[in-house]
Design a protein around this motif. Structure first.
Motif, PDB file in Angstrom:
ATOM      1  N   GLU A   1      -1.637 -14.593   8.376  1.00  0.00           N
ATOM      2  CA  GLU A   1      -0.373 -13.973   8.796  1.00  0.00           C
ATOM      3  C   GLU A   1       0.175 -13.181   7.617  1.00  0.00           C
ATOM      4  O   GLU A   1       0.419 -13.731   6.549  1.00  0.00           O
ATOM      5  N   VAL A   2       0.334 -11.863   7.773  1.00  0.00           N
ATOM      6  CA  VAL A   2       0.836 -10.986   6.711  1.00  0.00           C
ATOM      7  C   VAL A   2       1.880 -10.054   7.310  1.00  0.00           C
ATOM      8  O   VAL A   2       1.626  -9.417   8.337  1.00  0.00           O
ATOM      9  N   GLY A   3       3.043  -9.962   6.669  1.00  0.00           N
ATOM     10  CA  GLY A   3       4.073  -9.078   7.200  1.00  0.00           C
ATOM     11  C   GLY A   3       5.135  -8.740   6.177  1.00  0.00           C
ATOM     12  O   GLY A   3       5.176  -9.277   5.068  1.00  0.00           O
ATOM     13  N   TRP A   4       5.996  -7.816   6.575  1.00  0.00           N
ATOM     14  CA  TRP A   4       7.096  -7.379   5.721  1.00  0.00           C
ATOM     15  C   TRP A   4       8.312  -8.264   5.933  1.00  0.00           C
ATOM     16  O   TRP A   4       8.586  -8.707   7.043  1.00  0.00           O
ATOM     17  N   ASP A   5       9.053  -8.502   4.850  1.00  0.00           N
ATOM     18  CA  ASP A   5      10.355  -9.151   5.002  1.00  0.00           C
ATOM     19  C   ASP A   5      11.271  -8.270   5.841  1.00  0.00           C
ATOM     20  O   ASP A   5      11.068  -7.059   5.963  1.00  0.00           O
ATOM     21  N   SER A   6      12.309  -8.881   6.391  1.00  0.00           N
ATOM     22  CA  SER A   6      13.318  -8.108   7.105  1.00  0.00           C
ATOM     23  C   SER A   6      14.114  -7.267   6.121  1.00  0.00           C
ATOM     24  O   SER A   6      14.352  -7.679   4.975  1.00  0.00           O
ATOM     25  N   TYR A   7      14.521  -6.077   6.537  1.00  0.00           N
ATOM     26  CA  TYR A   7      15.292  -5.188   5.669  1.00  0.00           C
ATOM     27  C   TYR A   7      16.588  -5.856   5.238  1.00  0.00           C
ATOM     28  O   TYR A   7      17.347  -6.371   6.061  1.00  0.00           O
ATOM     29  N   GLU A   8      16.837  -5.855   3.914  1.00  0.00           N
ATOM     30  CA  GLU A   8      18.059  -6.429   3.351  1.00  0.00           C
ATOM     31  C   GLU A   8      18.851  -5.318   2.685  1.00  0.00           C
ATOM     32  O   GLU A   8      18.392  -4.711   1.718  1.00  0.00           O
ATOM     33  N   GLN A   9      20.048  -5.055   3.197  1.00  0.00           N
ATOM     34  CA  GLN A   9      20.872  -3.961   2.696  1.00  0.00           C
ATOM     35  C   GLN A   9      21.142  -4.114   1.205  1.00  0.00           C
ATOM     36  O   GLN A   9      21.522  -5.173   0.727  1.00  0.00           O
ATOM     37  N   GLY A  10      20.912  -3.025   0.455  1.00  0.00           N
ATOM     38  CA  GLY A  10      21.259  -2.980  -0.955  1.00  0.00           C
ATOM     39  C   GLY A  10      20.212  -3.502  -1.911  1.00  0.00           C
ATOM     40  O   GLY A  10      20.311  -3.265  -3.109  1.00  0.00           O
ATOM     41  N   SER A  11      19.203  -4.215  -1.423  1.00  0.00           N
ATOM     42  CA  SER A  11      18.225  -4.811  -2.343  1.00  0.00           C
ATOM     43  C   SER A  11      17.254  -3.779  -2.893  1.00  0.00           C
ATOM     44  O   SER A  11      16.761  -3.906  -4.017  1.00  0.00           O
ATOM     45  N   GLY A  12      16.952  -2.736  -2.114  1.00  0.00           N
ATOM     46  CA  GLY A  12      16.001  -1.731  -2.552  1.00  0.00           C
ATOM     47  C   GLY A  12      14.573  -2.240  -2.618  1.00  0.00           C
ATOM     48  O   GLY A  12      13.711  -1.602  -3.228  1.00  0.00           O
ATOM     49  N   LEU A  13      14.287  -3.371  -1.985  1.00  0.00           N
ATOM     50  CA  LEU A  13      12.944  -3.963  -1.972  1.00  0.00           C
ATOM     51  C   LEU A  13      12.561  -4.334  -0.553  1.00  0.00           C
ATOM     52  O   LEU A  13      13.390  -4.837   0.217  1.00  0.00           O
ATOM     53  N   LEU A  14      11.316  -4.088  -0.203  1.00  0.00           N
ATOM     54  CA  LEU A  14      10.739  -4.644   1.022  1.00  0.00           C
ATOM     55  C   LEU A  14       9.423  -5.293   0.623  1.00  0.00           C
ATOM     56  O   LEU A  14       8.451  -4.612   0.275  1.00  0.00           O
ATOM     57  N   LEU A  15       9.439  -6.614   0.649  1.00  0.00           N
ATOM     58  CA  LEU A  15       8.302  -7.382   0.163  1.00  0.00           C
ATOM     59  C   LEU A  15       7.359  -7.727   1.309  1.00  0.00           C
ATOM     60  O   LEU A  15       7.780  -7.963   2.441  1.00  0.00           O
TER      61      LEU A  15
END
Length: 702
Positions: A27-41
């Motif tokens: 299982e591989v996926g992106w984290d949910s978008y978090e406002q202001g963090s500037g990162l998508l892990l």
């Protein structure tokens, strides 16, 4: 028809050990978008088990799964290289011998390079920015990622430069890189992510409405599951986002500047007046004069300016300031005029070395020569008028020089440093001869005393601090001329130059003690004084707002941005973040054929049943029996469908209302409604500047 989600063929290895035969699930996926963090892990879980004929998974030895180990996945559209993030979890299906097939199950947390390097680190500045020197924000991001140990960074550029360093305060350098990434573009919000080869890239989201579909799902054809997840507690309204814009200011540009004070002053004089009948009467007279005091402030990263009278070369025996090597200075020049005539000048300057430490101070005072003459000088000069030609000539020189500005006293201090502290201070006081020897004859010593090269050393004071057995030892020694230590000194010579030399010879001051040494904990040396620098960082709080719906909704969402790069960003970001906030109210959970997309980017556009979405938390699932993708669709446009009762979406869900409203003042009151009707008056802050205005008749087009 419903999508075919049959298992696809992939290969897996960890640390170079092939585990394809042992694969249970991935299982591989992106984290949910978090406002202001500037990162998508990108994160996931790799699950493997023991199988006969495959590599043995020994629960007693997990070295093969140490955090940081490279995970290689072949045949996967989203990912090729990842890392082990944490020690695996080990479990047994059945009790008994671990070597039995399927008995030992190992679940390995895996993730992208950003996820692996996102750790808490000691606070320090790793931006590589020198205060006042522009550096592209893209380069700042790269330096921060390098400080975090990130390997593999793609081309990252920004529309902005910064001129201020920034020390991390909590979190890690990856977190700070993300904060800079969030505001790196002038076109919209941005974030860092890792592509399929684990290389860090920057993606910008200019507007949710402009994202082209990277995945298309047709109901009944390639969907596995598709359902709405509505949140009725949310509603379109006002979105507010606040942050700090920083900039540097060259404070040396304000220097030099002068403050001047002009005032009247009354001078009283007592005079003896002979009375006609005999006797003397003291009469007090008063005179009003205009006094002008001007103080000029200096602060510069350069040598001292040329001054009149000169501050240089005051003592050839000591060494001139002009020969001092220094980087910058600060100080003042105070000039006093009486009825337009300059009567005194005072210099106070501090010099700083090339690491901005205060190492030299000078204070120079200039006064009229008559203020230094002995009190009875006029009688002494009058007596010279009765002498020979040489006496008369000397009397003329003394009178002519009386209104000249001459140096009266100069104090210099030098500092030496050890252990980041001042461990030695030497202060020297130089004075005009008549301030040292008040009994000196004006006529005999005049030519020597008023030669500018002949300033007298009035005092030398040396202070030192040394470490001894973990404590500070403070020592001080002071020396002054004989005539200061012993004012009653009498010379046995009749030659003026010899008498002067004897009086001015240096000796220890007649104080008890003349030098002293103190061993105590309260004698720690002074801390070093530093130059404040050429540049200073200024900050402004800026708030952006965007309005959705009909303008009648009072629902507010308050968000925070780590930085702003300019004054145009707040409103633009409020618009984009507002679209995301509103779109999450009409979220659609979608599962689809894994072949529906081959993108390795996060937050790609998705087209589902005539509506458009952002594919948030896009995840790829693989088991022995099926492979599919899933995402939470953030609605970005469309007309709705029967699942919403056929009524479509609320008005203004994605865009601000038309016309010139609603306009909201700083107190949260509606000044102008959505239809342009005036409601009230108020103060509105635009890009950080308050403008007070009363709206009448028509809308103000801001």
């Amino acid at each position: 028809m419903v999508a075919s989600v049959a298992a696809q063929s992939i290969t897996v290895s960890v640390g170079g050990v092939v585990l394809t035969q042992c694969l249970v699930s991935l299982e591989v996926g992106w984290d949910s978008y978090e406002q202001g963090s500037g990162l998508l892990l990108k994160k996931g879980t790799l699950t493997v088990c023991n199988v006969l004929g495959g590599p043995t998974l020994n629960p007693m030895n997990q070295d093969g799964f140490l955090p940081g180990k490279i995970v290689t996945i072949g045949g996967h559209p989203m990912v090729n290289i990842m890392r082990v993030l944490a020690p695996p979890e080990v479990s047994s299906i059945n009790s008994g011998i671990p070597q039995l097939e399927g008995n030992l199950v190992v679940s390995i947390p895996i993730g992208c390079e950003l996820a692996y390097r996102k750790t808490k680190e000691p606070d320090r500045d790793a931006t590589g920015v020198t205060l006042g020197t522009p550096k592209n924000v893209g380069s700042v991001i790269v330096d921060l990622l390098t400080a975090a140990g990130v390997s593999g960074v793609g081309e990252i550029s920004s529309d902005y430069v910064i001129t201020w360093p920034y020390s991390k305060n909590g979190g890690g350098f990856v977190d700070l890189a993300g904060e800079f990434a969030y505001v790196a573009s002038g076109n919209g919000i941005s974030f860092l992510y890792c592509d399929r080869n684990n290389v860090v890239n920057l993606k910008t989201l200019p507007s949710t409405a402009t994202i082209s579909p990277g995945i298309t799902v047709t109901l009944g054809t390639n969907d596995r599951d598709c359902r709405w997840q509505l949140d009725s507690s949310l509603a379109p309204g006002e979105v507010e986002i606040s942050g700090i814009v920083r900039y540097t200011e060259d404070i040396t540009e304000d220097y030099p500047f002068t403050d001047t004070v002009i005032e009247e002053e009354t001078i009283f004089t007592n005079e003896e007046v002979e009375q006609p009948g005999g006797g003397v009467e003291f009469v007090t007279t008063s005179t009003t004069v205009n006094m002008e005091t001007s103080k000029t402030y200096y602060y510069a990263e350069e040598k001292l300016p040329s001054l009149n009278p000169s501050i240089f070369d005051f003592d050839p025996h000591y060494g001139s300031i002009s020969n001092r090597d220094y980087k910058s200075h600060s100080g003042t020049v105070t000039r006093v005029k009486q009825n337009g005539k300059q009567i005194s000048v005072e210099y106070q300057f501090s010099l700083y070395d090339y690491v901005d430490r205060l190492f030299f101070e000078i204070q120079s005072q200039y006064v009229l020569a008559r203020d230094l003459y002995p009190s009875d000088w006029e009688e002494e000069v009058a007596a010279l008028d009765e002498g020979d030609i040489w006496d008369i000539t000397r009397a003329i020189r003394i009178r002519n020089r009386a209104d000249d500005l001459v140096p009266s006293q100069i104090t210099v201090s030098e500092f030496s440093f050890t252990f980041n502290a001042v461990t030695k201070r030497v202060s020297r006081v130089f004075s005009n001869y008549y301030l040292v020897d008040r009994s000196a004859s004006l006529s005999e010593q005049f030519d020597w005393a008023f030669n500018s090269s002949n300033m007298v050393t009035k005092e030398i004071k040396k202070e030192t601090w040394k470490r001894k057995n973990g404590r500070w030892v403070y020592s001080t020694e002071s020396r002054s001329p004989v005539i200061v230590v012993n004012p009653g000194f009498q010379s046995n010579s009749e030659i003026a130059s010899i008498i002067r030399s004897q009086k001015l010879s240096m000796t220890s001051k007649a104080t008890a003690p003349s030098s002293s040494t103190v061993l105590a904990r309260d004698t720690q040396p002074s801390s070093i004084t530093y130059w404040e620098g050429k540049f200073q960082i200024r900050e402004n709080q800026l708030t952006g707002r965007a309005y959705f719906g009909t303008g009648e909704n009072t629902k507010r969402y308050k968000l925070q941005s780590p930085f702003w790069m300019n004054t145009a960003q707040p409103d633009k970001f409020a618009q984009i973040e507002g679209q995301i906030v509103n779109g999450r109210q009409y979220q659609r959970l979608v599962e689809a054929d894994a072949n529906s997309t081959s993108s390795d980017e996060p937050l790609i556009g998705a087209s589902v049943a005539g509506n458009t979405f952002l594919a948030d938390s896009l995840t790829w699932f693989h088991t022995p029996t099926e492979t599919y993708v899933a995402f939470a669709g953030i609605l970005t446009g469309g007309s709705g469908d029967t699942a919403l009762g056929g009524g479509g979406f609320p008005t203004g869900l994605f865009n601000t209302p038309g016309g010139d409203g609603p306009l909201i003042d700083d107190d949260g009151d509606v000044v102008l409604d959505a239809n342009g009707n005036v409601v009230s008056s108020g103060t509105i802050t635009i890009s950080g500047y308050a403008i007070g205005s009363t709206v009448r008749g028509t809308a103000y087009d801001i």
